[in-house]
Design a protein around this motif. Structure first.
Motif, PDB file in Angstrom:
ATOM      1  N   PRO A   1       1.232  -1.114   0.100  1.00 39.80           N
ATOM      2  CA  PRO A   1      -0.208   0.205   0.109  1.00 39.80           C
ATOM      3  C   PRO A   1       0.842   1.355   0.026  1.00 39.80           C
ATOM      4  O   PRO A   1       2.067   1.144   0.612  1.00 39.80           O
ATOM      5  N   ALA A   2       0.676   2.493   0.177  1.00 38.89           N
ATOM      6  CA  ALA A   2       0.893   4.190  -0.401  1.00 38.89           C
ATOM      7  C   ALA A   2       1.358   4.334   0.954  1.00 38.89           C
ATOM      8  O   ALA A   2       0.682   4.224   2.027  1.00 38.89           O
ATOM      9  N   ASP A   3       2.317   4.613   1.016  1.00 39.08           N
ATOM     10  CA  ASP A   3       3.253   5.322   2.388  1.00 39.08           C
ATOM     11  C   ASP A   3       2.902   6.626   2.281  1.00 39.08           C
ATOM     12  O   ASP A   3       4.389   7.542   1.190  1.00 39.08           O
ATOM     13  N   LYS A  92      -6.317   4.594  -2.436  1.00 39.65           N
ATOM     14  CA  LYS A  92      -6.300   5.857  -1.716  1.00 39.65           C
ATOM     15  C   LYS A  92      -7.139   5.862  -0.852  1.00 39.65           C
ATOM     16  O   LYS A  92      -7.309   4.529  -0.554  1.00 39.65           O
ATOM     17  N   LEU A  93      -6.905   6.944  -0.413  1.00 41.20           N
ATOM     18  CA  LEU A  93      -7.440   7.125   1.138  1.00 41.20           C
ATOM     19  C   LEU A  93      -8.988   7.992   1.343  1.00 41.20           C
ATOM     20  O   LEU A  93      -8.582   8.629   0.526  1.00 41.20           O
ATOM     21  N   VAL A  94     -10.085   7.107   1.184  1.00 44.83           N
ATOM     22  CA  VAL A  94     -11.190   7.726   1.371  1.00 44.83           C
ATOM     23  C   VAL A  94     -12.032   7.999   2.423  1.00 44.83           C
ATOM     24  O   VAL A  94     -12.240   6.828   3.236  1.00 44.83           O
ATOM     25  N   CYS A  95     -12.606   9.215   2.892  1.00 47.61           N
ATOM     26  CA  CYS A  95     -12.663   9.728   4.281  1.00 47.61           C
ATOM     27  C   CYS A  95     -14.296   9.892   4.202  1.00 47.61           C
ATOM     28  O   CYS A  95     -14.875  10.516   3.453  1.00 47.61           O
ATOM     29  N   ARG A 104     -19.365  15.352   2.850  1.00 47.18           N
ATOM     30  CA  ARG A 104     -18.279  15.808   3.204  1.00 47.18           C
ATOM     31  C   ARG A 104     -17.650  14.726   3.213  1.00 47.18           C
ATOM     32  O   ARG A 104     -17.917  13.435   3.914  1.00 47.18           O
ATOM     33  N   GLY A 105     -16.388  15.658   3.416  1.00 47.74           N
ATOM     34  CA  GLY A 105     -15.419  14.375   2.654  1.00 47.74           C
ATOM     35  C   GLY A 105     -13.838  14.508   2.625  1.00 47.74           C
ATOM     36  O   GLY A 105     -14.153  15.997   1.502  1.00 47.74           O
ATOM     37  N   TRP A 106     -13.530  13.614   2.502  1.00 49.79           N
ATOM     38  CA  TRP A 106     -12.104  14.041   1.747  1.00 49.79           C
ATOM     39  C   TRP A 106     -11.513  13.008   1.197  1.00 49.79           C
ATOM     40  O   TRP A 106     -12.074  11.519   1.336  1.00 49.79           O
ATOM     41  N   LYS A 107     -10.555  13.237   0.062  1.00 54.73           N
ATOM     42  CA  LYS A 107      -9.842  11.936  -0.975  1.00 54.73           C
ATOM     43  C   LYS A 107      -8.460  12.428  -0.903  1.00 54.73           C
ATOM     44  O   LYS A 107      -7.960  13.339  -0.652  1.00 54.73           O
ATOM     45  N   GLN A 108      -7.831  11.000  -0.884  1.00 59.58           N
ATOM     46  CA  GLN A 108      -5.852  11.367  -0.746  1.00 59.58           C
ATOM     47  C   GLN A 108      -5.250  10.411  -1.408  1.00 59.58           C
ATOM     48  O   GLN A 108      -5.461   9.007  -1.491  1.00 59.58           O
ATOM     49  N   TRP A 109      -4.869  10.742  -2.650  1.00 61.27           N
ATOM     50  CA  TRP A 109      -3.731   9.588  -3.036  1.00 61.27           C
ATOM     51  C   TRP A 109      -1.807   9.937  -3.410  1.00 61.27           C
ATOM     52  O   TRP A 109      -2.001  11.549  -2.845  1.00 61.27           O
ATOM     53  N   LEU A 110      -1.566   9.649  -3.917  1.00 60.91           N
ATOM     54  CA  LEU A 110      -0.061   9.611  -4.102  1.00 60.91           C
ATOM     55  C   LEU A 110       0.116  10.335  -5.758  1.00 60.91           C
ATOM     56  O   LEU A 110      -0.665   8.876  -6.367  1.00 60.91           O
TER      57      LEU A 110
END
Ligand code: RET
Length: 133
Positions: A1-3, A92-95, A104-110
């Protein structure tokens, strides 16, 4: 997984003020907050994350474990309580932040040495990019 470990410096922040408005941040605070250069500090240990969003004006910390719902108090932001869950969708992280404000939320990726964070509330979407420092 992504670091995600490391210190990340903001390089762009598209439509952040729309998000601030959607969560009812007052005009004066919006004008300050939308021009800040933000730094993210992330400490990741497997599924456990400690995150700090740092700026000269105010800081925000949120810690979570993948798949575990918790009550998040958005202290110093809009001071609401939301029920937050972060999951993985591939790399991806999905909040999801359940509460008074829909969607309401967010997504994060590299992408390479860049961290992308897409924050959404109602029909507003903000796209932030950070570079590993
Ligand atoms: C700042 C400055 C003071 C005003 C506001 C802020 C907003 C912070 C936000 C942080 C989101 C963090 C996330 C972390 C995920 O790992 C910059 C602290 C409103 C919206 C999504």
């Amino acid at each position: 997984p992504a670091d995600y470990n490391g210190r990340w410096e903001m390089v762009s922040n598209d439509k952040f003020e729309d998000i601030l408005k959607a969560i009812d941040i007052d005009f004066a605070t919006r004008k300050i907050a939308s021009h800040l250069s933000q730094t993210k500090e992330i400490v990741q240990d497997g599924d456990k994350f400690e995150t700090k969003t740092l700026s000269t004006f105010r800081n925000y910390e949120v810690n979570f474990t993948i798949g575990e719902e918790f009550e998040e108090h958005t202290k110093g932001l809009d001071n609401r309580k939301v029920m937050t869950t972060v999951t993985r969708d591939g790399d991806k992280l999905v909040c999801v932040q359940k509460g008074e404000k829909d969607n309401r939320g967010w997504k994060q990726w590299l992408e390479g040495d860049m961290l992308h964070l897409e924050i959404h509330v109602l029909d507003k979407v903000c796209h932030q990019v950070f570079k590993k420092s």
